[in-house]
Design an enzyme around this catalytic site. Structure first.
Site, PDB file in Angstrom:
ATOM      1  N   HIS A 158       0.790  -1.336   0.168  1.00  0.00           N
ATOM      2  CA  HIS A 158       0.010  -0.301   0.031  1.00  0.00           C
ATOM      3  C   HIS A 158       0.844   1.322   0.255  1.00  0.00           C
ATOM      4  CE1 HIS A 158      -3.466  -2.555   2.011  1.00  0.00           C
ATOM      5  NE2 HIS A 158      -3.457  -2.851   1.040  1.00  0.00           N
TER       6      HIS A 158
HETATM    7  C1  LIG Z   1      -1.579  -7.161  -5.160  1.00  0.00           C
HETATM    8  C2  LIG Z   1      -2.098  -5.940  -4.656  1.00  0.00           C
HETATM    9  C3  LIG Z   1      -3.189  -6.129  -3.851  1.00  0.00           C
HETATM   10  C4  LIG Z   1      -3.940  -5.249  -3.417  1.00  0.00           C
HETATM   11  N1  LIG Z   1      -5.134  -5.405  -2.595  1.00  0.00           N
HETATM   12  C5  LIG Z   1      -5.764  -4.159  -2.095  1.00  0.00           C
HETATM   13  C6  LIG Z   1      -7.068  -4.300  -1.594  1.00  0.00           C
HETATM   14  O1  LIG Z   1      -7.533  -5.322  -1.881  1.00  0.00           O
HETATM   15  N2  LIG Z   1      -7.759  -3.140  -1.356  1.00  0.00           N
HETATM   16  C7  LIG Z   1      -7.050  -1.993  -1.397  1.00  0.00           C
HETATM   17  O2  LIG Z   1      -7.749  -1.110  -0.546  1.00  0.00           O
HETATM   18  N3  LIG Z   1      -5.957  -1.825  -1.790  1.00  0.00           N
HETATM   19  C8  LIG Z   1      -5.178  -2.812  -2.419  1.00  0.00           C
HETATM   20  N4  LIG Z   1      -4.036  -2.610  -3.134  1.00  0.00           N
HETATM   21  C9  LIG Z   1      -3.494  -1.424  -3.383  1.00  0.00           C
HETATM   22  C10 LIG Z   1      -4.294  -0.652  -4.215  1.00  0.00           C
HETATM   23  O3  LIG Z   1      -4.982  -1.693  -5.178  1.00  0.00           O
HETATM   24  C11 LIG Z   1      -3.415   0.542  -4.806  1.00  0.00           C
HETATM   25  O4  LIG Z   1      -2.878   1.111  -3.872  1.00  0.00           O
HETATM   26  C12 LIG Z   1      -4.222   1.179  -5.950  1.00  0.00           C
HETATM   27  O5  LIG Z   1      -4.857   0.595  -6.966  1.00  0.00           O
HETATM   28  C13 LIG Z   1      -3.378   2.302  -6.309  1.00  0.00           C
HETATM   29  O6  LIG Z   1      -3.982   3.110  -7.315  1.00  0.00           O
HETATM   30  P1  LIG Z   1      -3.065   4.124  -8.387  1.00  0.00           P
HETATM   31  O7  LIG Z   1      -4.076   4.982  -9.400  1.00  0.00           O
HETATM   32  O8  LIG Z   1      -2.389   4.902  -7.440  1.00  0.00           O
HETATM   33  O9  LIG Z   1      -1.977   3.303  -9.091  1.00  0.00           O
HETATM   34  P2  LIG Z   1      -1.976   1.869 -10.050  1.00  0.00           P
HETATM   35  O10 LIG Z   1      -3.373   1.336 -10.047  1.00  0.00           O
HETATM   36  O11 LIG Z   1      -0.819   1.299  -9.766  1.00  0.00           O
HETATM   37  O12 LIG Z   1      -1.964   2.615 -11.436  1.00  0.00           O
HETATM   38  C14 LIG Z   1      -0.764   3.163 -12.124  1.00  0.00           C
HETATM   39  C15 LIG Z   1      -0.768   2.824 -13.533  1.00  0.00           C
HETATM   40  O13 LIG Z   1       0.144   3.421 -14.414  1.00  0.00           O
HETATM   41  C16 LIG Z   1       0.716   3.021 -15.123  1.00  0.00           C
HETATM   42  N5  LIG Z   1       2.213   3.411 -15.347  1.00  0.00           N
HETATM   43  C17 LIG Z   1       3.477   3.320 -14.443  1.00  0.00           C
HETATM   44  N6  LIG Z   1       4.157   4.088 -14.944  1.00  0.00           N
HETATM   45  C18 LIG Z   1       3.876   4.326 -16.146  1.00  0.00           C
HETATM   46  C19 LIG Z   1       4.877   4.865 -17.196  1.00  0.00           C
HETATM   47  N7  LIG Z   1       6.068   5.305 -16.966  1.00  0.00           N
HETATM   48  N8  LIG Z   1       4.213   5.225 -18.443  1.00  0.00           N
HETATM   49  C20 LIG Z   1       2.722   4.786 -18.607  1.00  0.00           C
HETATM   50  N9  LIG Z   1       2.152   4.111 -17.620  1.00  0.00           N
HETATM   51  C21 LIG Z   1       2.578   3.935 -16.385  1.00  0.00           C
HETATM   52  C22 LIG Z   1       0.947   1.436 -14.583  1.00  0.00           C
HETATM   53  O14 LIG Z   1       1.255   0.382 -15.517  1.00  0.00           O
HETATM   54  C23 LIG Z   1      -0.465   1.543 -13.881  1.00  0.00           C
HETATM   55  O15 LIG Z   1      -1.453   0.977 -14.827  1.00  0.00           O
HETATM   56  C24 LIG Z   1      -3.323  -3.826  -3.531  1.00  0.00           C
HETATM   57  C25 LIG Z   1      -2.080  -3.512  -4.343  1.00  0.00           C
HETATM   58  C26 LIG Z   1      -1.447  -4.745  -4.718  1.00  0.00           C
HETATM   59  C27 LIG Z   1      -0.391  -4.527  -5.826  1.00  0.00           C
END
Ligand SMILES: Cc1cc2nc3c(=O)[nH]c(=O)nc-3n(C[C@H](O)[C@H](O)[C@H](O)COP(=O)(O)OP(=O)(O)OC[C@H]3O[C@@H](n4cnc5c(N)ncnc54)[C@H](O)[C@@H]3O)c2cc1C
Length: 485
Positions: free
Chosen positions: A424
């Site tokens: 997280h």
């Molecule tokens: C295995 C796992 C299980 C989890 N389970 C839970 C849960 O059950 N409940 C909960 O509350 N939280 C959970 N979490 C945490 C939660 O899913 C994440 O914190 C949340 O989805 C993050 O959202 P975000 O938009 O910040 O990033 P992300 O959803 O990670 O999105 C980032 C995106 O940017 C893209 N990207 C990155 N760098 C680049 C680049 N240079 N160029 C183009 N694209 C790029 C990536 O490919 C990705 O698609 C979990 C996390 C993981 C990894």
């Protein structure tokens, strides 16, 4: 030239792209490093069933990082790579952050704009709660389906009974309005579909809830397999990004760039582009655009994994049907096996006082940053986890479970040997006032000191969250959409 260029189609990117493109006069382009699955049937089948955590070593839909949880405890973490990002591979748990988290967050911004009352209308609007949608503080019309397990698996039933025997009350709805019980045991709200004929529940991530339904709009374009390597500037104004598609370099121009690349990659992109600690940029010969404390303090939830044997049959269900919460501890009776022949109880510290850091060791855009969690650095973190592990021992005893390798005594070494992370990682580009030396973005997601650049993802959350972050990321992206329209 598009109005808004979104980097990353993960959880926040899907929400933001769908909301901004509701205005047909606003052009939105999204670039995503992983695959662009344009329909539900295009997703790899491994991502469909919410009972699976699709994290195998060879999964092409993951970023994988080596980290130092402590100086002598290495670890590996993953993030989703592809439409929906981590929301396409996660455990579906969808609990709102606690009201006290929003109070602390609001304090960081020097205003009341991030308190729970300000967040509530967004929480109501984003959800379709199939169990409590008609209750105060809930919604029935939003894009995110929320369901709880009505009949938990036998193992989880035993866990609930053991917690009740130890005096914990029942919490029927973790997303209820503040004022009710904050400690207790109860079913986890999850972003899943109804059970199909075989009892399987589909994982419904942000791609399904937000992005896919918006893809037919002419003002929205999404491109997959495109890795953004650097931001481009004219003076202190961002003008676009450099990226690589199948190894081919390209520059994409935009009026405004929004980083939704997640707490690791959004920070790394800023650092590679000269927005970060000046000494770090100088050491890597990166021209400085703006000094900023990017990556300096992040928080994550340290988790002690206690494996145990129990005769309850394995069931097919979401990985976490119930949790026990008290103080700043969450105890998780996982239903998925992490070790063959054993179940696992996760004992998690939700508001750690230790913090971690991310920094670049090279300017190479395809190299991962160094990630040091700094777990268990404070005595208070170790003490609280130790107490929680002791309580977990009592729960296991009440369940007639047999911990693998025994339970005690719980020394620092014992904790370290079982230390993991909840995945997280948050707060690498913290939200806060311009005069706050720890702040990178303002309360409206704009990066301090530059123009035309925002960060909208888990990077910006400036305080540890008492709950898993997914619901908070959807919320903050919904809020960002109203700020950036
Ligand atoms: C295995 C796992 C299980 C989890 N389970 C839970 C849960 O059950 N409940 C909960 O509350 N939280 C959970 N979490 C945490 C939660 O899913 C994440 O914190 C949340 O989805 C993050 O959202 P975000 O938009 O910040 O990033 P992300 O959803 O990670 O999105 C980032 C995106 O940017 C893209 N990207 C990155 N760098 C680049 C680049 N240079 N160029 C183009 N694209 C790029 C990536 O490919 C990705 O698609 C979990 C996390 C993981 C990894």
């Amino acid at each position: 030239m598009v109005d808004t260029l979104i980097i990353g189609a993960g959880t926040a990117g899907c929400v933001l792209a769908a909301r901004l493109s509701e205005d047909p006069g606003h052009t939105v382009r999204v670039v995503e490093a992983g695959s662009h699955w344009a329909g539900t049937d295009d997703f790899p089948p491994e991502l469909a069933d919410s009972a699976d955590l699709p994290l195998g070593d060879r999964a092409s839909w993951l970023w994988r990082y080596s980290v130092a949880l402590t100086p002598d405890r290495p670890g590996t973490i993953v993030r989703g790579r592809g439409i929906g990002g981590s929301g396409s591979v996660n455990g579906s748990y969808f609990i709102r952050a606690a009201a006290r988290d929003f109070t602390a967050w609001s304090r960081e911004t020097g205003s009341r704009s991030w308190d729970f009352e300000s967040a509530l209308p967004y929480f109501r609007a984003l959800e379709n709660d199939h169990d409590y949608g008609d209750h105060p503080g809930h919604g029935r019309a939003g894009p995110v389906p929320v369901r709880r397990t009505a009949r938990p698996t036998p193992l989880v039933q035993e866990f609930g009974a053991a917690c009740r025997d130890l005096g914990f009350g029942e919490v029927a709805d973790w997303n209820a309005l503040p004022g009710g019980p904050e400690s207790g045991v109860g079913p986890v709200p999850c972003t899943v579909g109804p059970p199909d004929a075989s009892g399987r529940r589909h994982r419904i991530g942000p791609a399904h809830s937000y992005l896919l339904p918006a893809l037919s709009r002419p003002n929205l374009t999404v491109r997959g397999e495109t890795v953004v390597t650097r931001l481009c500037f004219r003076g202190s104004r961002v003008t676009g990004v450099d990226c690589l598609t199948a190894g081919e370099p390209e520059t994409i121009r935009a009026e405004r760039v929004v980083l939704c690349a997640g707490a690791i990659e959004s920070a790394a992109l800023l650092l590679r582009s000269g927005i970060g600690p000046v000494a770090q940029s100088a050491a890597l010969d990166i021209p400085v655009i703006a000094e900023a404390p990017v990556g300096r303090w992040f928080t994550d939830h340290p988790e002690i994994g206690i494996d145990y044997r129990h005769p309850a049959p394995e069931g097919r269900s979401v990985p976490l049907e119930y949790v026990l919460e008290f103080d700043d501890i969450e105890i998780r009776p996982y239903t998925v096996a992490f070790t063959p022949g054993a179940y696992r109880m996760g004992v998690t510290l939700m508001r750690p006082t230790s913090a971690g850091g991310i920094r670049l060791t090279t300017a190479d855009p395809l190299s991962a940053p160094r990630i040091e969690h700094g777990y268990l650095e404070t005595g208070s973190d170790r003490d609280r986890l130790r107490d929680a592990v002791e309580l977990t021992g009592q729960i296991l005893e009440a369940m007639n479970a047999e911990p693998v390798g025994g339970t005690g005594p719980i020394s620092d070494r014992w904790l370290l040997d079982r230390l993991g992370t909840s995945q997280h990682l948050a707060g690498t580009c913290r939200m806060g006032r311009a005069d706050d030396p720890r702040a990178v973005v303002d309360a409206r997601f704009r990066v301090h000191g530059v123009e035309g650049l925002s960060v909208v993802d888990l990077s910006v959350v400036p305080v540890p969250l008492s709950r898993g972050p997914q619901a908070t990321v959807v919320l903050l992206a919904e809020r960002a959409a109203t700020e950036l329209r």
